[in-house]
Design an enzyme around this catalytic site. Structure first.
Site, PDB file in Angstrom:
ATOM      1  N   GLU A 116      95.509  12.349  52.684  1.00  0.00           N
ATOM      2  CA  GLU A 116      95.807  12.986  51.402  1.00  0.00           C
ATOM      3  C   GLU A 116      95.770  14.483  51.641  1.00  0.00           C
ATOM      4  OE1 GLU A 116      96.920  11.227  49.221  1.00  0.00           O
ATOM      5  OE2 GLU A 116      96.119   9.228  49.575  1.00  0.00           O
TER       6      GLU A 116
ATOM      7  N   CYS B 235      94.316  20.199  44.950  1.00  0.00           N
ATOM      8  CA  CYS B 235      95.411  19.890  45.876  1.00  0.00           C
ATOM      9  C   CYS B 235      96.726  19.652  45.158  1.00  0.00           C
ATOM     10  CB  CYS B 235      95.056  18.682  46.746  1.00  0.00           C
ATOM     11  SG  CYS B 235      94.708  17.173  45.827  1.00  0.00           S
TER      12      CYS B 235
END
Length: 472
Positions: free
Chosen positions: A217, A251
């Site tokens: 990720e 993110c």
């Protein structure tokens, strides 16, 4: 004098979890639910300590943001696994080819074994608990490497998990980059890493030596695209909400905005009004978050200064000084039409700095995104349904929220993950359960079957039957 504790042995901790898996390779639902309940109680009973520890690590993070963006979604992941885990682990019916009837087939979700999870500093609770919940629901053991940049929370989480779990169930590991390198080199049955693309490459290389499957990720440049005619005030409100949560240290925060050239000045004014409305105290506002450490703060300031020296119009959205060095606070800052090769347009920003990139045609905006590495998130603001569908098909991205930001990550029923440079694999809800399971195919031959017709020596009748099978 208190005797010094021996250094933590990663290999020994891994070996103990592997032995526990061998002794109980397929925990029943009662065992899995018990572990999930302990995780839920850990979160519910220690909210205050968790918020205080994260606030200490950031040097100022609003407790309400920790509650909203970490504690609540962590509880949702655990509660979702408790609600649905029994169903997820059941064998799943699967058909067999017509020539193999009356045989039967099914898929059995098999626990993988020992799962490794590497947690970043920006959301140290949620990005640890989410994968752990999925791993436990799938019947695995978990080793979790915490970030060295959140020492207070990492120590607290290690202490809390040591009370709630045996080290053979969940083991929390702390330490610096050398420990992370050793951790990623362990022969896990699956390794999940959340963090930067640069470190993700190293993690993947280390895992490759053991043929360990990975879920990465990562981050990247997640664009927000405002189309002509979309209500600008609404777009600004939702883009800033996604950008300024955790001071942009997210993110999937909008990394830059593509908008019609004629809307640049109006966007700046609407953003200034929205920022001051949301944070009336400016840099001193109690609901505004600090930057995690000096290194990240200096990097952000350097990127703004570089853009300014190259002729970019800089718009700080708070009144007064745009920076508070002592508290590591940086005012929300717009970079209006910056050079595409400046640092803020090359690298993931990870802070409250937002470039505005004008376009002349919607097709140009789509081409701009597609000319760059595939983003982790995409935000599309549009009232035209047909144009929206075209955009969704035209631009690969890890995940999309239409007419808002961030919210796709909060949906248990949607997979979360990247694509290309922004990552591989996914989790959340059943998607996480399946990631940490081997979906093992099982074929059950019936007592009455025709396999004897296909055994050597091969006779003419078998050839005639095979010719018939190829026709139908």
């Amino acid at each position: 004098m208190k005797p010094q504790e021996p250094p933590f042995d990663l290999s020994l901790a891994f070996a103990r979890q592997r032995e526990a898996c061998a002794a109980a390779p397929f925990p029943n639902w009662a065992e899995r639910a018990d572990r999930l309940q302990r995780l839920r109680r850990l979160l519910a009973d220690h909210e205050t300590e968790i918020s205080r520890a994260i606030d200490e690590d950031f040097g100022g993070r609003p407790a309400i943001e920790t509650e909203l963006a970490e504690i609540w979604p962590s509880l949702e992941e655990v509660k979702g696994a408790l609600r649905h885990g029994r169903r997820w682990m059941k064998p799943r019916r699967a058909g067999v080819g017509k020539w193999f009837l009356p045989a039967r087939g099914h898929v059995l979700p098999q626990p993988l074994g020992v799962v490794g999870i590497i947690v970043p500093w920006n959301y140290p609770l949620y990005l640890g608990v989410g994968p752990v919940a999925a791993a436990l629901a799938a019947g695995n053991r978990a080793m979790v490497k915490m970030s060295e940049f959140t020492p207070a929370f990492s120590a607290l989480f290690q202490q809390l998990c040591a009370k709630a779990f045996s080290p053979e169930e969940v083991c929390i590991v702390t330490g610096a980059a050398d420990v992370a390198a050793q951790f990623s080199a362990l022969p896990f049955d699956h390794l999940l890493f959340t963090g930067s693309t640069a470190v993700g490459r190293k993690v993947m290389a280390a895992a490759a030596a053991n043929l360990t499957p990975v879920t990465l990720e990562l981050g990247g440049k997640s664009p927000a695209i405002v189309t002509p005619g979309y209500p600008l005030d609404h777009a600004v409100q939702r883009i800033l909400a996604g950008k300024l949560l955790n001071a942009g240290q997210t993110c999937i925060a909008p990394d830059y905005v593509l908008l019609p050239r004629a809307a640049l000045s109006a966007f700046v004014e609407a953003a200034r009004a929205q920022a001051r409305r949301g944070y009336p105290g400016g840099l001193a506002d109690p609901h505004y978050c600090s930057i995690i450490n000096d290194g990240q703060y200096r990097r952000l300031a350097r990127d703004v200064d570089e853009a300014a020296t190259r002729g970019t119009r800089i718009e700080a959205l708070f009144d007064g000084a745009p920076r508070d060095d002592a508290r590591r606070r940086l005012a929300p800052t717009l970079l209006v039409d910056p050079p595409v090769d400046c640092a803020a347009m090359r690298d993931e920003i990870f802070g409250p700095v937002l470039p505005l990139v004008p376009y002349d045609r919607v097709e140009d905006a789509i081409a701009f995104v597609n000319a760059r590495p595939r983003p982790l998130a995409l935000y599309w603001f549009d009232r035209d349904a047909a144009r929206t569908e075209n955009a969704l098909q035209a631009m690969p991205a890890g995940g999309v929220t239409v007419n808002d930001t961030l919210l796709h990550i909060a949906q248990e029923s949607l997979p979360f993950g990247g694509v290309g440079a922004s990552g591989m694999g996914h989790y959340h809800g059943q998607w996480g359960f399946d990631t940490f399971s081997k979906l093992k195919p099982v074929f059950r031959q019936s007592r009455l079957n025709g396999m004897a017709l296909f055994l050597p020596p091969y006779r003419p009748a078998m050839r005639r039957l095979l010719a018939l099978m190829k026709r139908f």
